[in-house]
Scaffold this motif. Sequence first.
Motif, short mmCIF file in Angstrom:
data_model
loop_
_atom_site.label_atom_id
_atom_site.label_comp_id
_atom_site.label_asym_id
_atom_site.label_seq_id
_atom_site.Cartn_x
_atom_site.Cartn_y
_atom_site.Cartn_z
N ARG B 45 0.81 -1.21 0.00
CA ARG B 45 0.00 0.00 0.00
C ARG B 45 0.86 1.28 0.00
O ARG B 45 0.61 2.18 -0.77
CB ARG B 45 -0.91 -0.01 1.24
N VAL B 46 1.85 1.33 0.86
CA VAL B 46 2.49 2.61 1.14
C VAL B 46 3.70 2.89 0.25
O VAL B 46 3.84 4.00 -0.29
CB VAL B 46 2.91 2.68 2.64
N LEU B 47 4.58 1.92 0.09
CA LEU B 47 5.84 2.17 -0.61
C LEU B 47 5.61 2.39 -2.10
O LEU B 47 4.85 1.64 -2.74
CB LEU B 47 6.81 1.00 -0.43
N ARG B 48 6.29 3.39 -2.65
CA ARG B 48 6.29 3.61 -4.10
C ARG B 48 7.49 2.84 -4.64
O ARG B 48 8.64 3.25 -4.46
CB ARG B 48 6.45 5.12 -4.32
N ILE B 49 7.21 1.68 -5.22
CA ILE B 49 8.28 0.77 -5.64
C ILE B 49 7.93 0.11 -6.97
O ILE B 49 6.76 0.02 -7.33
CB ILE B 49 8.56 -0.32 -4.59
N ALA B 204 5.72 11.63 17.25
CA ALA B 204 5.57 10.21 17.56
C ALA B 204 4.09 9.87 17.68
O ALA B 204 3.31 10.65 18.24
CB ALA B 204 6.30 9.87 18.85
N THR B 205 3.71 8.71 17.13
CA THR B 205 2.35 8.24 17.30
C THR B 205 2.40 6.80 17.79
O THR B 205 3.33 6.07 17.48
CB THR B 205 1.55 8.28 15.97
N GLU B 206 1.39 6.44 18.56
CA GLU B 206 1.31 5.07 19.07
C GLU B 206 0.11 4.39 18.45
O GLU B 206 -0.98 4.96 18.39
CB GLU B 206 1.18 5.08 20.60
N ILE B 207 0.35 3.19 17.97
CA ILE B 207 -0.74 2.46 17.32
C ILE B 207 -0.71 1.00 17.77
O ILE B 207 0.28 0.53 18.32
CB ILE B 207 -0.61 2.49 15.78
N ASN B 208 -1.79 0.31 17.46
CA ASN B 208 -1.78 -1.15 17.52
C ASN B 208 -1.15 -1.61 16.20
O ASN B 208 -1.74 -1.46 15.13
CB ASN B 208 -3.21 -1.68 17.65
N LEU B 219 1.41 5.12 8.76
CA LEU B 219 2.49 5.11 7.77
C LEU B 219 2.31 6.23 6.74
O LEU B 219 3.29 6.73 6.18
CB LEU B 219 2.55 3.76 7.04
N GLU B 220 1.06 6.61 6.50
CA GLU B 220 0.80 7.64 5.48
C GLU B 220 0.80 9.05 6.06
O GLU B 220 0.64 10.02 5.31
CB GLU B 220 -0.53 7.33 4.77
N ARG B 221 0.99 9.15 7.31
CA ARG B 221 1.00 10.47 7.95
C ARG B 221 2.21 11.28 7.48
O ARG B 221 3.32 10.77 7.36
CB ARG B 221 1.06 10.28 9.46
N ARG B 222 2.00 12.54 7.20
CA ARG B 222 3.09 13.44 6.82
C ARG B 222 3.11 14.63 7.77
O ARG B 222 2.06 15.19 8.08
CB ARG B 222 2.91 13.95 5.39
N GLY B 223 4.30 15.02 8.20
CA GLY B 223 4.39 16.16 9.10
C GLY B 223 5.65 16.95 8.83
O GLY B 223 6.30 16.78 7.79
N ALA B 224 5.99 17.79 9.75
CA ALA B 224 7.13 18.68 9.56
C ALA B 224 8.40 18.15 10.20
O ALA B 224 9.47 18.75 10.09
CB ALA B 224 6.80 20.05 10.13
#
Lengths: 322, 269
Positions: B45-49, B204-208, B219-224
């Motif tokens: 899903r996430v990686l552009r490959i 930082a984010t915490e997930i299951n 994984l798709e989150r974008r920030g500064a």
Amino acid sequence: MKDVIASPKLHDCRDAFVAVLERLGADNPKVVAVCNDSVGSSKLGGFKSRWPERLVNVGIAEQNMVGVGAGLANGGLLPFVCGASCFLTGRSLEQIKADIAYSNANVKLVGISSGMAYGELGPTHHSIEDFAWTRVLPNLPVIAPCDSIETAAAVEWAARYEGPVFLRLSRVGVPDLLPAGHRFELGKANLLRDGDAITLIANGTLTHRMLKAADLLSEQGIEARVLNMATVRPIDVEAVVAAALKTGAILTAEEHSTFGGLGSAIAEFVVAEAPVPMKILGVPGIFAPTGSAEFLLDEFGMSPAAIAEAAVALIARKSSRA
Amino acid sequence: MQPNDLDRIARQIRLRDLQAVFEAGAGHIGGEMSAIDILTALYFRVLRIWPDQPKHPDRDRFVLSKGHVALALYVTLAKRGFLPEEEIGTFLKPHSRLNGHPNCTKVPGVETNTGPLGHGLPVAVGMAKAAKLTGAGYRTYVLTGDGEMQEGSNWEAIAAAAQFGLDNLTLIIDHNRFQQGAALKDTNDLAPFRAKLEAFGWDATEINGNDMDQIVPALERRGARPHAIVAHTNKGHGISFMQDKVDWHHKVPNAEQYQIALTELSEAL
């Protein structure tokens, strides 16, 4: 050659390194320098002022420095990773093994102030184990130029070579020995003087001492062959075997422990291909006492006179075998 | 690809991983099961490959810093088209390029050689920094173990990533709470990670980390700033008797256990 030896103008090989690095940097925007707070000791101030964004200073963190170098190469850049050789090789040896050599990353590792250049600072700052640590790693050429000309040529070569390289440089002044315009060839020794009584092999700061020793021997009617062998891996096996067969004795000297360095690398092939009497001069497997590099080299039997004496003794062993 | 599809692929990868561990008689099955959902989300899903162009300069970079779960990466790469799927049968066999830790000089899709812990994150920082210097648009992801974070080199790299402003770098910590010999909390407990990472200047984010609905958006989150995902996972996830048991770091199931595990994973398919 004699004039050079008699009245040498001494050069700090770091100057040749950064002059070429900046020339390469001007031609190729992919050239980046990576360092561990060593902008001054690696003489990267000029590079930094010209391309501040291309000087990647990770701070005092050598493991990260080497890993970052591998990542920069993966991203298509041409990194020269610079730091005091004692820390670059000792602190990050596993990164050099896994991230650089085993991964075959196109990273140029530049060990500055190697050997006992930091003589007075004590054994923590001596880098007299770096040949041994690096030359056992596959994929990693190990090179210790003898003068500013060879340093410049080796840096040019390293930039063209696709793959990891370890350049071991000193800050101790040495005279120019090789001809202007010299081109570096990996694994090729340079014949600096011919003779058939014995072969003297050295690199780095010891090559010019070997030439002085050859002069002293010549005054006694003994003509020694002198080889400059900057490449510790791969060893110039052809030159080593020819030296053994033609001169019957090999004396090596290096600013390194006598265990595992240039002499050991040569001996590995001498015993297999052409066994002749050999002696390895260097730091005899101890932590060196306090003193300048020049003092310590003399202290460990590597003054030109002491080298000449060792050569005479080795030649005697050769004769007694005949 | 949607979370439901990703879950299905993750189960298939778990099953193949289990079979390969059983056949090879070795592997690090506990940490593989904990990380497979993350690997699946990345590769499907996430990686552009481009599997047919594994060295494409614009590819996203993924570094498996916890290199001992190489098998999970191999199975994922094979399923994604980087390797022939039948090659998984050579895992750990003499002269197989699929050894116990990934080798980028032989295996397409592997970016750097890992195995000794604490190596992947510094290399990933270099990759992300290179993109900043060249203007390349790729993003760099690196997966570490939680025990692996005990290696000091990681914290050198974490500090450097913040200093360099690497908003194109994502670190995922597979926080399964166990290392080789014991629980993290009984060894050198770095948890909680989040506050430490934030103190170093990261988001930082915490997930299951075994829940696709949480993994994908993280994984798709974008920030500064550089982004760390503290992925709370279960060692041995998906196989009931392995879950949260330190023994299953690198234990191999016996024939009876294998059948139970096969049944559980197959039922889930």
